[in-house]
Write an enzyme that holds these catalytic residues in place. Structure first.
Site, PDB file in Angstrom:
ATOM      1  N   CYS A  24       0.871  -1.172   0.000  1.00  0.00           N
ATOM      2  CA  CYS A  24       0.000   0.000   0.000  1.00  0.00           C
ATOM      3  C   CYS A  24       0.908   1.222   0.000  1.00  0.00           C
ATOM      4  O   CYS A  24       2.014   1.172  -0.512  1.00  0.00           O
ATOM      5  CB  CYS A  24      -0.951  -0.034   1.190  1.00  0.00           C
ATOM      6  N   HIS A  32     -15.468   0.257  18.829  1.00  0.00           N
ATOM      7  CA  HIS A  32     -15.386  -0.994  18.073  1.00  0.00           C
ATOM      8  C   HIS A  32     -15.764  -2.153  18.995  1.00  0.00           C
ATOM      9  O   HIS A  32     -15.150  -2.361  20.033  1.00  0.00           O
ATOM     10  CB  HIS A  32     -13.965  -1.191  17.540  1.00  0.00           C
TER      11      HIS A  32
END
Length: 719
Positions: A31, A641
């Site tokens: 990436c 989360h």
């Protein structure tokens, strides 16, 4: 101990040894800042040795034998060096896939319900995308000449044009005329066959030899021509091998090369199975040309032309019998004709109308389609400015200029719209609105043939009706694309994460671009998702964290308590759930434990009611209900989360009570979670509360190691 531990050699060679050698690599991609390895055996990676390498900023082992190595801005070069090593081309259970192959495979896992439709759009997009530069260049040349023609300086259709303007025409016609060759080349590459073979087959029906047979003035024996009364165009045939071949001018056609290459690919791969490897170079191209050139000339080419001509005849009948329906159908039909090149016969029909009845009835409603197309491009341009997408901004700006000034839609279609499936439905609404206005108000005619641009609006009559219709089409499509985005929320979060990482790398990984304390040694690149579409929990984590960061126009500017303002003001984050608060060091997920997503706490829940820990705007609500991103009015970005790897539950056991974009107050219910279902699925139920822009703040102080109830302060944030 790892027997392949790094030692001497280049950085690429040392990294390869450090991960266990080429035989331990299943796939490798990268990436903006990190190398991403999928290993056969993750335990063979020597983390300590890799961490000590000069040029390696850190390593992140992950579940499923995934292993990430943080390089920073030089990652692309290191990746290329690794892939160029001889060891990567031999040995191992399989040769590592290229970066493009790995990402393509990941995208394939996240496709829509109808794979054939995804494949079709991808085939179209990849056949045209490499041509964007020359298409934009040609389109801007057309736009410039259109401006000069609009002000009466030149007449591009004059029979006695000077050599200067004939040459200028050649400058942009070089692209438009030879477009079939370029499309055939790209389409062949897309289908993994010899691209020059695809271009060669198409070129056979575009050579001067072939073109010399066109027209009643042809001196080639066996050629005969008739005039199509409906289209006002000459159609010629020739006797070839005793068979009748329809002759056509294929300049500018794209439907024919797209179909031809699809058929050629089947033949080519079949011939590869027939001939041994050592003679394929000669006989596969030979038989491909021997078969496909006649098939294209006798069958595929004429079918494409017949389809366009039949369409033109049908529309002429429709306008004569149901003009209102015609005004609606035209702008809805054109978005599907133009990408395939089937609109060219309609241009002939427009010219025929002007020469026979003195006006044309197609160009008016067609303008609704063009301006809806340009409006969708304008929506993309506004989004690219908002989200700092440099490449898309350049593409959209050029396409919009070519459209509004030159009336050319191809740059918008091929460069943007066909790449993103969400655009077409929104653009069609703009087409429908514009067509309805034209039809309801009595129709619009044109006495000359003109590109439908802003500069040619005075050509249409009544001009007021036409102006209202195209403006409505433009702004409807623009608004729909801008407010609903051309990317899904997940894709937007992913793109923003990659953008943030790229910007951080460009700045040398400065703290302003990072969302964790500098002492952790993890850069903003760690918020990036795994390859697009990967169904992993850290992808969603990165997406949520990046969305809150990317959406904030004043990141970190002004975290304040309810009763104060200014530097040093404290903001208390409340426990989102009842349970036992713990340090992130105790959390089993390495992404949270490393503070890659900021400082905070984990709470082992005893209750499934999860509430908002702070007041603010819900920037992100995961479809699966397991993650929420909140931005406070002061710019503090908070992530809630629920569980580890709970994204794999696909929302089962999660009853979401809010939606993205909503304002929430501290204590508002976000989701009710079936904790038994989470634990039955063998996922840790720990609920994480982190501040994703920790690096922008003076301090983020977690209060862990105690039992808490929902609403109890657990994190203090100071600027």
């Amino acid at each position: 101990m790892n027997t392949h531990a790094p030692g001497t050699g280049t950085l690429a060679e040392q990294i390869l040894r450090g991960v266990g050698g080429p035989k331990n690599i299943e796939s490798l991609t990268h990436c903006a800042t990190r190398l991403r390895f999928q290993l056969h055996d993750g335990s063979k990676a020597d983390k300590a040795a890799l961490d000590s390498l000069k040029g390696v900023m850190g390593t992140v082992p992950q579940s499923g034998d995934r292993f990430q190595i943080v390089i920073g801005g030089a990652v692309a070069g290191v990746y290329a060096d690794i892939m160029a090593l001889p060891a990567m081309k031999a040995g191992g259970t399989s040769r590592p896939r290229t970066d493009a192959e790995v990402k393509a495979a990941a995208r394939a896992r996240s496709r829509g319900r109808y794979a054939w439709l995804d494949n079709f759009f991808e085939y179209l997009s990849d056949s045209f995308r490499p041509l964007m530069g020359v298409l934009l260049g040609a389109s801007l040349l057309i736009a410039a000449t259109s401006v000069l023609e609009a002000f009466g300086y030149i007449d591009t259709r004059a029979a006695d044009k000077s050599a200067t303007w004939v040459f200028v025409d050649a400058m942009w016609r070089s692209v438009m005329f030879f477009l079939p060759l370029m499309v055939a080349y790209n389409a062949a590459r897309k289908l993994r066959i010899d691209p020059w073979l695809g271009a060669t087959v198409m070129a056979a029906v575009m050579t001067p030899n072939y073109l010399s047979m066109l027209g009643s003035a042809s001196k080639v024996p066996g050629v005969s021509c008739v005039t199509n009364e409906t289209l006002g165009a000459e159609q010629c045939t020739a006797k070839v091998f005793g068979l009748t071949m329809q002759l056509n001018d294929y300049g500018g056609q794209v439907f024919v090369p797209l179909v031809m290459v699809a058929v050629l690919a089947l033949l080519y791969k079949g011939l590869q199975r027939v001939f041994p490897d050592n003679i394929q170079l000669v006989f596969v191209p030979f038989f491909s040309m021997l078969i496909m050139i006649p098939v294209t000339a006798f069958l595929i080419g004429p079918i494409g032309i017949w389809a366009g001509n039949g369409l033109g005849s049908g529309l002429a009948w429709l306008n004569g019998n149901a003009p209102i329906v015609f005004a609606i159908i035209i702008p809805l039909l054109y978005p599907f004709l133009v990408p395939l090149g089937l609109h060219w016969p309609l241009n002939a029909l427009m010219l025929q109308n002007i020469s026979t009845i003195g006006y044309d009835f197609i160009q008016g409603p067609m303008g609704a389609w063009n301006f809806a197309c340009f409006g969708a491009t304008a929506g993309v341009l506004l989004l690219s400015i908002r989200h700092r997408e440099k490449e898309m901004r350049q593409t959209a700006l050029g396409a919009l200029a070519a459209g509004l000034l030159g009336g050319v839609s191809e740059p918008s279609l091929y460069g943007i719209h066909l790449r993103f499936k969400r655009i077409y439905p929104r653009m069609l609404v703009g087409c429908l609105v514009g067509g309805l206005i034209v039809g309801a108000l009595g129709g619009v005619d044109a006495k000359v043939f003109a590109f439908t641009s802003v500069l040619t609006i005075p050509v249409f009559s009544p001009m007021g009706i036409y102006g209202i219709a195209v403006a409505a089409a433009f702004f409807t499509a623009m608004a729909l694309v801008y407010f609903s985005d051309y990317l899904t929320p997940e894709q937007r979060a992913e793109v923003n994460a990659e953008r943030d990482a790229a910007e951080a790398a460009a700045r040398g990984g400065t703290a302003a671009a990072e969302h964790e304390p500098a002492t952790t040694g993890v850069t903003a690149g760690d918020r990036e998702p795994v390859a697009a579409g990967a169904a992993t929990d850290d992808r969603v984590l990165a997406a949520v964290g990046a969305t809150t960061a990317g959406a904030s126009s004043g990141t970190g500017a002004g975290a304040r308590s309810a009763g104060g303002s200014g530097a040093g003001a404290a903001l208390e984050l409340l426990a989102p759930v009842t349970g036992r608060a713990m340090s992130l060091d105790e959390v089993t997920d390495p992404v949270f434990a490393s503070r890659a997503l900021g400082e905070g706490v984990g709470i082992e829940p005893s209750d499934g009611r999860v509430v908002s820990p702070v007041g603010g705007e819900l920037i992100t609500v995961a479809d699966t209900g397991h993650a929420f991103g909140i931005r406070t009015p002061g710019g503090v970005e908070v992530l809630v989360h629920i569980g580890i790897d709970t994204v794999r539950m696909a929302g089962k056991g999660f009853d979401v009570r809010v939606e993205a974009g909503r304002k929430v107050s501290a204590g508002d219910l976000l989701v009710e979670v079936d904790l038994d279902a989470v634990r039955a699925a063998k996922h840790p139920a720990v609920t994480l509360l982190t501040v994703t822009n920790t690096a922008d703040l003076a301090s983020v102080e977690p209060l862990a190691g105690r039992d808490v109830t929902a609403g109890t302060p657990v994190v203090t944030v100071r600027r």
